[in-house]
Enzyme design. Structure first.
Site, PDB file in Angstrom:
ATOM      1  N   ASP A 180      -9.166 -30.723 -25.802  1.00 12.64           N
ATOM      2  CA  ASP A 180      -8.274 -29.762 -25.152  1.00 12.64           C
ATOM      3  C   ASP A 180      -7.600 -28.855 -26.190  1.00 12.64           C
ATOM      4  O   ASP A 180      -6.901 -27.906 -25.841  1.00 12.64           O
ATOM      5  CB  ASP A 180      -7.253 -30.454 -24.231  1.00 12.64           C
ATOM      6  CG  ASP A 180      -6.400 -31.475 -24.942  1.00 12.64           C
ATOM      7  OD1 ASP A 180      -6.567 -31.667 -26.166  1.00 12.64           O
ATOM      8  OD2 ASP A 180      -5.549 -32.099 -24.269  1.00 12.64           O
ATOM      9  N   SER A 181      -7.876 -29.122 -27.483  1.00 17.51           N
ATOM     10  CA  SER A 181      -7.464 -28.189 -28.536  1.00 17.51           C
ATOM     11  C   SER A 181      -8.066 -26.813 -28.294  1.00 17.51           C
ATOM     12  O   SER A 181      -7.596 -25.822 -28.865  1.00 17.51           O
ATOM     13  CB  SER A 181      -7.903 -28.705 -29.909  1.00 17.51           C
ATOM     14  OG  SER A 181      -9.300 -28.952 -29.916  1.00 17.51           O
TER      15      SER A 181
ATOM     16  N   ASP B 152     -12.119 -34.186 -23.109  1.00 18.27           N
ATOM     17  CA  ASP B 152     -10.704 -34.558 -22.995  1.00 18.27           C
ATOM     18  C   ASP B 152     -10.237 -34.454 -21.558  1.00 18.27           C
ATOM     19  O   ASP B 152     -10.497 -33.454 -20.891  1.00 18.27           O
ATOM     20  CB  ASP B 152      -9.852 -33.589 -23.825  1.00 18.27           C
ATOM     21  CG  ASP B 152      -9.321 -34.203 -25.086  1.00 18.27           C
ATOM     22  OD1 ASP B 152      -9.216 -35.439 -25.161  1.00 18.27           O
ATOM     23  OD2 ASP B 152      -9.013 -33.440 -26.017  1.00 18.27           O
TER      24      ASP B 152
ATOM     25  N   LYS C 292     -11.880 -38.729 -22.705  1.00 18.38           N
ATOM     26  CA  LYS C 292     -10.863 -39.203 -23.661  1.00 18.38           C
ATOM     27  C   LYS C 292      -9.485 -39.111 -23.020  1.00 18.38           C
ATOM     28  O   LYS C 292      -9.159 -38.113 -22.379  1.00 18.38           O
ATOM     29  CB  LYS C 292     -10.903 -38.386 -24.958  1.00 18.38           C
ATOM     30  CG  LYS C 292      -9.826 -38.794 -25.968  1.00 18.38           C
ATOM     31  CD  LYS C 292     -10.144 -38.341 -27.389  1.00 18.38           C
ATOM     32  CE  LYS C 292      -9.876 -36.904 -27.675  1.00 18.38           C
ATOM     33  NZ  LYS C 292      -8.470 -36.488 -27.475  1.00 18.38           N
TER      34      LYS C 292
ATOM     35  N   GLU D  69      -5.317 -39.761 -23.878  1.00 19.02           N
ATOM     36  CA  GLU D  69      -4.273 -39.983 -24.890  1.00 19.02           C
ATOM     37  C   GLU D  69      -3.314 -41.073 -24.422  1.00 19.02           C
ATOM     38  O   GLU D  69      -2.868 -41.057 -23.267  1.00 19.02           O
ATOM     39  CB  GLU D  69      -3.482 -38.691 -25.138  1.00 19.02           C
ATOM     40  CG  GLU D  69      -4.271 -37.640 -25.882  1.00 19.02           C
ATOM     41  CD  GLU D  69      -3.432 -36.428 -26.292  1.00 19.02           C
ATOM     42  OE1 GLU D  69      -2.179 -36.502 -26.266  1.00 19.02           O
ATOM     43  OE2 GLU D  69      -4.041 -35.414 -26.651  1.00 19.02           O
TER      44      GLU D  69
ATOM     45  N   GLU E 219      -5.011 -40.358 -34.586  1.00 18.30           N
ATOM     46  CA  GLU E 219      -4.629 -39.046 -35.145  1.00 18.30           C
ATOM     47  C   GLU E 219      -3.279 -39.121 -35.845  1.00 18.30           C
ATOM     48  O   GLU E 219      -2.330 -39.764 -35.354  1.00 18.30           O
ATOM     49  CB  GLU E 219      -4.562 -38.005 -34.013  1.00 18.30           C
ATOM     50  CG  GLU E 219      -4.110 -36.634 -34.511  1.00 18.30           C
ATOM     51  CD  GLU E 219      -4.347 -35.484 -33.536  1.00 18.30           C
ATOM     52  OE1 GLU E 219      -4.822 -35.725 -32.411  1.00 18.30           O
ATOM     53  OE2 GLU E 219      -4.029 -34.344 -33.919  1.00 18.30           O
TER      54      GLU E 219
HETATM   55  O1  KIV Z   1      -8.310 -31.854 -28.569  1.00 19.16           O
HETATM   56  C1  KIV Z   1      -8.855 -32.214 -29.628  1.00 19.16           C
HETATM   57  O2  KIV Z   1      -9.569 -31.460 -30.302  1.00 19.16           O
HETATM   58  C2  KIV Z   1      -8.644 -33.591 -30.059  1.00 19.16           C
HETATM   59  C3  KIV Z   1      -8.926 -33.904 -31.486  1.00 19.16           C
HETATM   60  C4  KIV Z   1      -7.800 -33.417 -32.304  1.00 19.16           C
HETATM   61  C5  KIV Z   1      -9.211 -35.336 -31.694  1.00 19.16           C
HETATM   62  O3  KIV Z   1      -8.185 -34.382 -29.306  1.00 19.16           O
END
Ligand code: KIV
Length: 262
Positions: A43-44, A82, A111, A113, A180
């Site tokens: 989600d970055s 994500d 994924k 968090e 992280e």
């Molecule tokens: O969103 C993302 O790119 C991530 C990485 C920083 C692991 O979660």
């Protein structure tokens, strides 16, 4: 390279480090796939691709759109997507959204968090056939709640809490964990306390693999370069230089010359 499976990912524990890179579109997925064991649709993308100050405003629809594109560009690579902020507030919502990912894209896993507080939710997903990657330590989706990005593992209490998080997420059925923004010695202790691979970002070299955001790793993202990012290309300079040459040639009518006309 042969596409990894959950079985072959698990076998990499304490073995050859796993290479994870983020990807947000088919174009870069195709370019990155030959080097990556796993592509992460992080989600970055809301920051580097979407131009937003954090990851929190991205939606399920947007994650699905980008995940589908990445899977098209890299059909033979293991893809994790994500779950965006707000998409896993309770077990039923999380499962409905994870099922959307599986129905609307060929992604291999999602994924989530969170640490021990998310173990019950991860258990609910894995019990219903969803492959889950955990994400512990610095949680970008907590940036507003925590008032910034805080490195974790600075005290023994935090170290023990991270170990408890990793064990809880592993026990809930996650097949891999991202850790992280954690002190390197603590990340190594965390990796040693679980039997699933632990992939680090800003967490040192004592873990089972590394992940970097591709636009950081290739030097495209200029607003902020975290200490842990090594730039393997000066992408921003390369793009600006090439675009500048194109603009100059258009303005001088050097382009298109006879090689580029019908
Ligand atoms: O969103 C993302 O790119 C991530 C990485 C920083 C692991 O979660």
């Amino acid at each position: 390279m042969k596409k990894l499976t959950i079985g072959s990912i698990l076998k990499r524990k304490n073995g050859e480090p796993l290479v994870m890179i983020t990807a947000y579109d088919a174009l870069f997925a195709r370019l990155l796939a030959p080097s990556a064991d796993i592509l992460l649709v992080g989600d970055s993308l809301n920051m580097s691709f979407g131009g937003n100050p954090d990851t929190l405003s991205i939606t399920m629809e947007q994650m699905i759109y980008h995940t589908a594109a990445v899977c098209k560009g890299a059909p033979h690579t293991f893809v994790i997507t994500d779950m965006p902020f707000g998409s896993y507030t309770d077990n039923a919502t999380a499962l409905a959204n994870a099922i959307r990912v599986y129905r609307e894209t060929p992604a291999d896993a999602v994924k989530i968090e969170g640490g021990a507080d998310k173990a019950e939710l991860v258990r609910h997903l894995t019990a219903n056939g969803i492959a889950v990657c955990g994400h512990i330590g610095l949680l970008p989706q907590a940036v507003r709640a925590e008032g910034g990005y805080k490195v974790k593992g600075k005290s023994e209490d935090e170290a023990l809490s991270l170990i408890a998080d990793a064990r809880a997420i592993e026990a809930a059925g996650a097949f891999i964990l991202v850790i992280e923004g954690v002190k390197a010695d603590v990340a190594e202790r965390v990796a040693r306390s679980v039997s699933v691979p632990v992939i680090g970002i800003g967490a040192g070299n004592g873990v089972d693999g590394q992940v970097l955001v591709f636009s950081d790793m290739l030097g495209f993202y200029e607003p902020f370069v975290p200490k842990f990012v090594k730039q393997y290309l000066n992408g921003a300079a390369a793009v600006k230089e090439a675009a500048g040459r194109y603009a100059a040639e258009v303005r001088s009518r050097a382009f298109p010359d006879e090689n580029y006309i019908y």
